[in-house]
Design an enzyme around this catalytic site. Structure first.
Site, short mmCIF file in Angstrom:
data_model
loop_
_atom_site.label_atom_id
_atom_site.label_comp_id
_atom_site.label_asym_id
_atom_site.label_seq_id
_atom_site.Cartn_x
_atom_site.Cartn_y
_atom_site.Cartn_z
CB THR A 163 2.36 -2.17 2.30
OG1 THR A 163 2.06 -0.79 2.48
CG2 THR A 163 2.15 -2.55 0.86
CE1 TYR A 191 2.03 -6.80 3.13
CE2 TYR A 191 3.95 -8.14 3.70
CZ TYR A 191 3.30 -7.28 2.83
OH TYR A 191 3.92 -6.89 1.67
N1 LIG Z 1 7.72 -2.42 1.00
C1 LIG Z 1 8.31 -3.63 1.16
O1 LIG Z 1 9.30 -3.78 1.88
C2 LIG Z 1 7.77 -4.83 0.43
C3 LIG Z 1 8.41 -6.06 0.59
C4 LIG Z 1 7.91 -7.16 -0.10
C5 LIG Z 1 6.82 -7.02 -0.93
N2 LIG Z 1 6.21 -5.82 -1.06
C6 LIG Z 1 5.04 -5.71 -1.96
O2 LIG Z 1 5.40 -4.83 -3.00
C7 LIG Z 1 4.23 -4.15 -3.47
C8 LIG Z 1 4.50 -2.65 -3.54
O3 LIG Z 1 4.81 -2.19 -2.23
P1 LIG Z 1 5.15 -0.66 -1.92
O4 LIG Z 1 6.32 -0.64 -1.02
O5 LIG Z 1 5.16 0.12 -3.18
O6 LIG Z 1 3.86 -0.28 -1.05
P2 LIG Z 1 3.23 1.15 -0.77
O7 LIG Z 1 4.22 2.23 -0.96
O8 LIG Z 1 2.55 1.02 0.57
O9 LIG Z 1 2.14 1.28 -1.91
C9 LIG Z 1 0.96 0.54 -1.90
C10 LIG Z 1 -0.05 1.31 -2.73
O10 LIG Z 1 -1.25 0.56 -2.74
C11 LIG Z 1 -2.32 1.48 -2.70
N3 LIG Z 1 -3.55 0.87 -2.25
C12 LIG Z 1 -3.91 0.50 -1.00
N4 LIG Z 1 -5.18 0.06 -1.00
C13 LIG Z 1 -5.62 0.14 -2.28
C14 LIG Z 1 -6.84 -0.14 -2.89
N5 LIG Z 1 -7.90 -0.59 -2.21
N6 LIG Z 1 -6.97 0.07 -4.23
C15 LIG Z 1 -5.91 0.55 -4.95
N7 LIG Z 1 -4.73 0.84 -4.42
C16 LIG Z 1 -4.58 0.64 -3.08
C17 LIG Z 1 -1.84 2.54 -1.72
O11 LIG Z 1 -2.59 3.72 -1.89
P3 LIG Z 1 -2.91 4.65 -0.62
O12 LIG Z 1 -1.60 5.08 -0.08
O13 LIG Z 1 -3.73 5.74 -1.20
O14 LIG Z 1 -3.65 3.77 0.34
C18 LIG Z 1 -0.40 2.70 -2.16
O15 LIG Z 1 -0.29 3.68 -3.15
C19 LIG Z 1 3.09 -4.58 -2.55
O16 LIG Z 1 2.37 -5.61 -3.15
C20 LIG Z 1 3.80 -5.12 -1.34
O17 LIG Z 1 3.03 -6.09 -0.66
C21 LIG Z 1 6.66 -4.71 -0.42
#
Ligand SMILES: NC(=O)c1ccc[n+]([C@@H]2O[C@H](COP(=O)([O-])OP(=O)(O)OC[C@H]3O[C@@H](n4cnc5c(N)ncnc54)[C@H](OP(=O)(O)O)[C@@H]3O)[C@@H](O)[C@H]2O)c1
Length: 278
Positions: A63, A126
């Site tokens: 992310t 991304y």
């Molecule tokens: N944040 C935003 O503004 C935003 C906006 C639009 C869409 N999204 C989407 O929404 C979703 C959730 O985002 P979020 O904000 O919750 O992101 P986040 O807080 O960065 O969480 C992502 C999680 O994915 C895990 N991860 C990374 N690599 C992995 C792997 N190889 N296997 C299993 N888990 C893995 C990370 O674990 P580690 O920390 O241990 O690496 C982390 O716990 C994502 O799909 C993102 O693309 C987010």
């Protein structure tokens, strides 16, 4: 209903774990990246073979939008290749997949809100990696829901809300862009929608958009955060441009009518959603 949650310790994953308590029909198996690494293909298959989940909610992702410009291989490995494998496992073991994608699949050139059917054209690595994940799912698995969300925030971990809150509390002046328009999304609200989707279990497969209602700018959103935490609003200063490694779309407003109709409820305004974090 047996539901696997991947990426369970991230922002969204944590909100889902928190909200699932109001869904007694759902038995959630929450797996952090260290418990189930999506890049370890054999371990992912072994999990599906052993546990045979009915649904998989994939909240795991790469992310880091700016870092992705330098780490394209890593971003694609997690957001596209590992997602393709996950979708194949879902197809093989008859599991429905709810996958989270992003507003950054669009280039931001459209003036109105983006529909699910609009043409995608990511302008950063991304966004391109997330779009590749979407396409891979569509090719290998019919039973999928791809939920594109935008400007996700909460009181969990490091996100725009928690960062701005901490800086404002310290009395830092903040220059915030006025040129980008979008819809902030309270991650608890997205978690609720995802769990409702699992519970309903009859919604038509495909792509859906989910954000809180009405558009704003990062600048106005930050002013609202300042008001919420009773910080000095004059610390928030407008700027037309804020240089970042990755380009961002100027308009990433998502139209959410399709998911509202599918789930039968009106998504709250972003101001209401923000006020819940007081
Ligand atoms: N944040 C935003 O503004 C935003 C906006 C639009 C869409 N999204 C989407 O929404 C979703 C959730 O985002 P979020 O904000 O919750 O992101 P986040 O807080 O960065 O969480 C992502 C999680 O994915 C895990 N991860 C990374 N690599 C992995 C792997 N190889 N296997 C299993 N888990 C893995 C990370 O674990 P580690 O920390 O241990 O690496 C982390 O716990 C994502 O799909 C993102 O693309 C987010």
């Amino acid at each position: 209903m047996k539901v696997l949650l991947t990426g369970a310790n991230g922002q969204l994953g944590t909100c889902i774990k928190n909200r699932v308590k109001s869904f007694p029909e759902i038995s959630l198996e929450a797996k952090s990246s260290s418990e189930l690494n999506l890049l370890k293909l054999d371990e992912v298959e072994a999990y599906f073979q052993r546990r045979q989940p009915d649904f998989c909610i994939n909240a795991g992702a790469y992310t880091q939008v700016d870092l992705a410009e330098e780490e394209a291989k890593k971003a694609f490995a997690i957001n596209a290749e590992a997602v393709e494998h996950l979708a194949k496992m879902c197809a093989k073991y008859k599991c429905k997949l709810i996958h989270i994608s992003t507003d950054y699949v669009f280039d931001g050139e459209k003036r109105e809100a983006y529909l699910e059917s609009d043409i995608t054209n990511p302008i950063n690595v991304y966004g391109a990696s997330k779009l590749a994940g979407e396409k891979a799912i569509e090719q290998v698995l019919e039973a999928h829901y791809i939920i594109r969300t935008s400007w996700l925030y909460s009181d969990v971990g490091k996100n725009f809300f928690t960062s701005m809150k901490n800086l404002l509390k310290k009395g830092n002046e903040l220059k915030i862009v006025t040129s980008q328009k979008g819809c902030p999304t309270n991650a608890y609200h997205l978690a609720e929608a995802i769990l409702r989707l699992v519970k309903h279990d009859y919604v038509i497969y495909g792509i859906y958009h989910f954000s809180n209602a009405e558009a704003t700018t990062w600048y106005d959103f930050t002013k609202a955060i300042a008001r919420l935490i009773e910080a000095d609003e004059s610390l928030v200063l407008p700027t037309e441009h804020y240089p970042t490694k990755a380009k961002r779309p100027e308009n990433s407003v998502l139209s959410c009518t399709k998911i509202e109709q599918a789930l039968g409820y009106k998504i709250p305004h972003w101001k209401t959603a923000l006020s819940e974090l007081k």
